[in-house]
Design a protein around this motif. Structure first.
Motif: not given
Length: 311
Positions: A181-188
């Motif tokens: 979720f942290k990675l996905g949030s950063e990429m988003a």
């Protein structure tokens, strides 16, 4: 009008089983699976009657993109994607829970909160939140993985009490969920989006816990546009979002929430086309790539040939 692919019915050499999910057709071999992302669309755990052109391609290619870029942080099931609608990978034994994680109060969580609940899946929520507000910190609200019908909210405590997942395994699932979720949030955020909430599924392969299924697609995730988020929130306006929530809202407005006795509203060509366009929009926005529609003249032959070459 381009027709989407609703079902596949292949029989491959060495195939030992077949599973049809709400959206995917899964061909099962000894240690491998071939997953076909069809153009079926579901909402409220009901498969709608009309397929959405290019939806399967969008889901498969977004999932493959994110599974590829997160593999160094969280190991996953994928080996290759030989066709726009197909991914092949390891045959895992799935855990019977879905790890839902939420950074904002939206969708199902908001509806529960609006109706007075302040505890969701054993997690306490503060008073005074508005729809789409950020939560103090991301929370995990698991659901049971139903083979049929509705998935049900469940708490961490009940998962452990019922022995659905061991405590050691569950701690790992939680850690992987927060990492993703942290990675996905950063990429988003890099693409001008907010990853609001999403779900992850996991399984084991030869004793190792792997991320399985899709990730960060509009079927499994909710995105808001970052630009204008604070202004819309301050003014009490609806957020501009890229997710399947707009399909759910359309169904609700037309009297359907998957409850007994309710009828799915007519899916006109205009509605189908608008849903297709929204999926393509998300693909381009979240990946930064131009969507290239796959050849849809004979999708079954194309997909079958791609799988045959790699099993």
């Amino acid at each position: 009008m381009i027709q989407g692919i609703k079902n596949t019915r292949f029989q491959f050499p060495g195939q030992v089983d077949f599973y049809r999910g709400k959206v995917r057709d899964v061909y099962i071999f000894d240690k491998t699976i071939a997953v076909v992302a069809t153009d079926r669309i579901s909402a409220f755990d009901v498969v709608l009657p009309v397929p959405i052109p290019f939806k399967g391609q969008v889901l498969n290619q977004i999932a493959y993109h994110f599974l590829s870029v997160t593999a160094s942080a969280v190991p996953n099931w994928v080996d290759i994607s030989p066709d726009p609608n197909v991914t092949l990978g390891k045959r895992c034994i799935p855990f019977k829970v879905e790890m839902v994680i939420r950074g904002y109060l939206a969708g199902h969580a908001w509806r529960e909160y609006r109706d007075g609940k302040r505890t969701l899946c054993g997690v306490s929520l503060p008073d005074g939140l508005k729809e789409n507000d950020p939560l103090p910190e991301p929370i995990i609200t698991p659901t049971t993985k139903a083979s049929e019908g509705h998935d049900e909210d469940i708490s961490r405590e009940d998962i452990l009490k019922k022995g659905i997942v061991s405590e050691k395994e569950y701690v790992q699932l939680e850690a992987y969920t927060h990492t993703l979720f942290k990675l996905g949030s950063e990429m988003a955020r890099e693409k001008g989006l907010i990853l609001v909430d999403t779900k992850y599924e996991f399984g084991t392969y030869e004793g190792e816990i792997l991320l399985i299924d899709e990730i960060h697609t509009p079927d499994s995730s909710r995105y808001f546009y970052l630009e204008g988020y604070k202004e819309r929130q301050a003014q009490g306006r609806a957020q501009k979002q890229l997710s399947k929530e707009f399909v759910r809202q359309w169904l609700i407005e037309n009297g359907f929430q998957g409850k007994p006795g309710q009828t799915i509203p007519e899916m006109s060509p205009a509605i189908v086309n608008s849903i297709s366009n929204r999926y393509i929009e998300l693909f381009e926005h979240i990946t930064g790539k131009t969507f290239v529609p796959a050849d849809s003249s004979d999708m079954e032959t194309r997909i079958r040939s791609a799988i045959l070459e790699h099993i």
